[in-house]
Design a protein around this motif. Structure first.
Motif, PDB file in Angstrom:
ATOM      1  N   LYS A   1       1.440   8.308 -41.127  1.00  0.00           N
ATOM      2  CA  LYS A   1       2.815   8.769 -40.959  1.00  0.00           C
ATOM      3  C   LYS A   1       3.410   8.217 -39.663  1.00  0.00           C
ATOM      4  N   LEU A   2       2.646   8.291 -38.575  1.00  0.00           N
ATOM      5  CA  LEU A   2       3.132   7.791 -37.289  1.00  0.00           C
ATOM      6  C   LEU A   2       3.268   6.268 -37.293  1.00  0.00           C
ATOM      7  N   ARG A   3       2.362   5.600 -37.975  1.00  0.00           N
ATOM      8  CA  ARG A   3       2.448   4.134 -38.095  1.00  0.00           C
ATOM      9  C   ARG A   3       3.760   3.733 -38.769  1.00  0.00           C
ATOM     10  N   GLU A   4       4.121   4.437 -39.836  1.00  0.00           N
ATOM     11  CA  GLU A   4       5.341   4.112 -40.573  1.00  0.00           C
ATOM     12  C   GLU A   4       6.584   4.372 -39.728  1.00  0.00           C
ATOM     13  N   LYS A   5       6.586   5.489 -38.989  1.00  0.00           N
ATOM     14  CA  LYS A   5       7.727   5.794 -38.124  1.00  0.00           C
ATOM     15  C   LYS A   5       7.873   4.751 -37.024  1.00  0.00           C
ATOM     16  N   PHE A   6       6.737   4.357 -36.479  1.00  0.00           N
ATOM     17  CA  PHE A   6       6.766   3.375 -35.397  1.00  0.00           C
ATOM     18  C   PHE A   6       7.242   2.018 -35.913  1.00  0.00           C
ATOM     19  N   ALA A   7       6.825   1.645 -37.117  1.00  0.00           N
ATOM     20  CA  ALA A   7       7.255   0.369 -37.693  1.00  0.00           C
ATOM     21  C   ALA A   7       8.778   0.322 -37.822  1.00  0.00           C
ATOM     22  N   LYS A   8       9.396   1.460 -38.141  1.00  0.00           N
ATOM     23  CA  LYS A   8      10.857   1.511 -38.243  1.00  0.00           C
ATOM     24  C   LYS A   8      11.499   1.304 -36.871  1.00  0.00           C
ATOM     25  N   LYS A   9      10.873   1.850 -35.815  1.00  0.00           N
ATOM     26  CA  LYS A   9      11.400   1.628 -34.464  1.00  0.00           C
ATOM     27  C   LYS A   9      11.333   0.150 -34.112  1.00  0.00           C
ATOM     28  N   LEU A  10      10.247  -0.488 -34.492  1.00  0.00           N
ATOM     29  CA  LEU A  10      10.119  -1.914 -34.229  1.00  0.00           C
ATOM     30  C   LEU A  10      11.204  -2.709 -34.944  1.00  0.00           C
ATOM     31  N   GLU A  11      11.466  -2.334 -36.189  1.00  0.00           N
ATOM     32  CA  GLU A  11      12.437  -3.075 -36.997  1.00  0.00           C
ATOM     33  C   GLU A  11      13.835  -3.038 -36.382  1.00  0.00           C
ATOM     34  N   ARG A  12      14.179  -1.922 -35.739  1.00  0.00           N
ATOM     35  CA  ARG A  12      15.526  -1.813 -35.209  1.00  0.00           C
ATOM     36  C   ARG A  12      15.632  -2.334 -33.770  1.00  0.00           C
ATOM     37  N   SER A  13      14.525  -2.744 -33.163  1.00  0.00           N
ATOM     38  CA  SER A  13      14.521  -3.145 -31.756  1.00  0.00           C
ATOM     39  C   SER A  13      15.144  -4.517 -31.544  1.00  0.00           C
ATOM     40  N   ASN A  14      15.937  -4.632 -30.498  1.00  0.00           N
ATOM     41  CA  ASN A  14      16.464  -5.919 -30.056  1.00  0.00           C
ATOM     42  C   ASN A  14      15.661  -6.506 -28.907  1.00  0.00           C
TER      43      ASN A  14
END
Length: 355
Positions: A117-130
């Protein structure tokens, strides 16, 4: 005026690792000239934050409901900085976004379901990062080993030392004082911090005490206390719980050595704090700690009690043979980690994205 939102609600736990990072980075921003930029702090206690940081900043009161997607913060700031990788507060709109990664311990802690669950949430943070900022080279390497990192600018910016000036009054004494020479360590009581290894080593050191500070309300803390009791060492292992700055300075100034056998650290501020007092520093040779401790700290490769004691005795022998060299080196090493420089580097990251 370009408005930069600092997701800083971890300030509510000022003496935790993330709380210390938030506090000292923002304090450094308060000392920095930032023409053309307005910082907005996300805080639970606005009045307390204003006392700490002054009127330079705007303040937005933290509300836990903004963790949920429909209630996310809808202001379109020019830039959003997520100050740690575990934050659940996210912007409603797709706006420029900086992510600071301290560590990815969540990959190895808790149940497999929680880890996923935390891996998936973190992956979304990465995707939106500039842009992504790491607090150590190790944290960056660890990220690239475990995640597909987006093609955005990446930076390594070390944390500063939280104790720049020793302000301990000569007559100050904490509530708990060891009666023999003592070793000191600090951190949350968890498997990762590996405090039990210190208890096992202390069993072989009858003329020493051990002071352990930090949040000791956990299953691991109960396990440690039971072990101490089984060895009859309750009078030699002192658990202080959470401590404030003066207590920490006292233990750092009066300990024989600072000991930190952590399994995993994204950075590790406590060893730097100990160095500021010129104390010998004993660390595990894991993750980021050699990067932070440098060539003249002493390292454990594994945690057999006799081996740990041998490393400790050999390190103390070297330290005592040339104390002036070691004290000076440790102090200069500690001073090289500077929050004002850290803040300047973050400001450059913001400028790179915005300009």
């Amino acid at each position: 005026m370009k408005r930069i939102f600092l997701e800083s609600h971890n300030l509510k736990n000022k003496f935790s690792g993330f709380g210390q990072f938030n506090f000292h980075l923002i304090k450094a921003f308060s000392r920095l000239e930032t023409p053309g930029y307005q910082f907005i702090l996300h805080v639970k206690d606005v009045a307390s934050a204003k006392e700490d940081f002054g009127e330079k900043f705007e303040y937005k009161k933290y509300r836990s409901i903004t963790r949920h997607k429909p209630f996310r913060i809808k202001t379109k700031y020019e830039l959003w900085h997520s100050l740690n990788q575990n934050i659940k507060i996210e912007p409603f709109f797709n706006i420029p976004y900086v992510l600071t990664v301290h560590d990815i311990h969540f990959l190895t802690e808790g149940t497999s379901e929680l880890q996923q669950k935390l891996r998936e949430k973190f992956a979304k943070k990465l995707e939106r990062s500039n842009a992504i900022v790491y607090i150590s080279q190790f944290a960056k390497l660890d990220m690239h080993r475990h995640f597909k990192v987006p093609e955005v600018p990446e930076y390594v910016i070390h944390n500063g030392n939280t104790i720049t000036d020793i302000t301990l009054p000569e007559d100050y004494e904490p509530a708990k004082i060891p009666s023999k020479p003592f070793l000191f360590s600090i951190g949350d009581f968890s498997e990762r911090k590996n405090f039990i290894a210190l208890v096992e080593m202390l069993k072989l050191m009858p003329d020493h005490h051990l002071v352990l500070s930090g949040n000791n309300r956990s299953i691991y803390a109960d396990k440690l206390s039971a072990l101490v009791a089984s060895y009859g060492m309750q009078d030699r292992v002192m658990q202080t719980g959470k401590i404030e700055d003066m207590e920490k300075q006292y233990y750092l100034q009066h300990c024989e050595a600072f000991v930190f056998p952590s399994h995993r650290e994204g950075f590790g501020i406590p060893p730097i704090e100990a160095m500021r007092f010129g104390k010998p520093v004993f660390l595990s040779k894991n993750t980021s700690l050699p990067e932070i401790g440098g060539v003249h700290s002493f390292y454990w490769d594994y945690y057999d009690p006799q081996y740990m004691l041998d490393v400790f005795n050999e390190g103390m022998k070297k330290y005592r043979e040339n104390p002036t060299f070691y004290e000076n080196w440790y102090v200069e090493r500690a001073k090289s980690f500077n929050w004002d420089e850290t803040a300047k580097q973050y400001l450059q990251v913001y400028k790179h994205i915005l300009e």
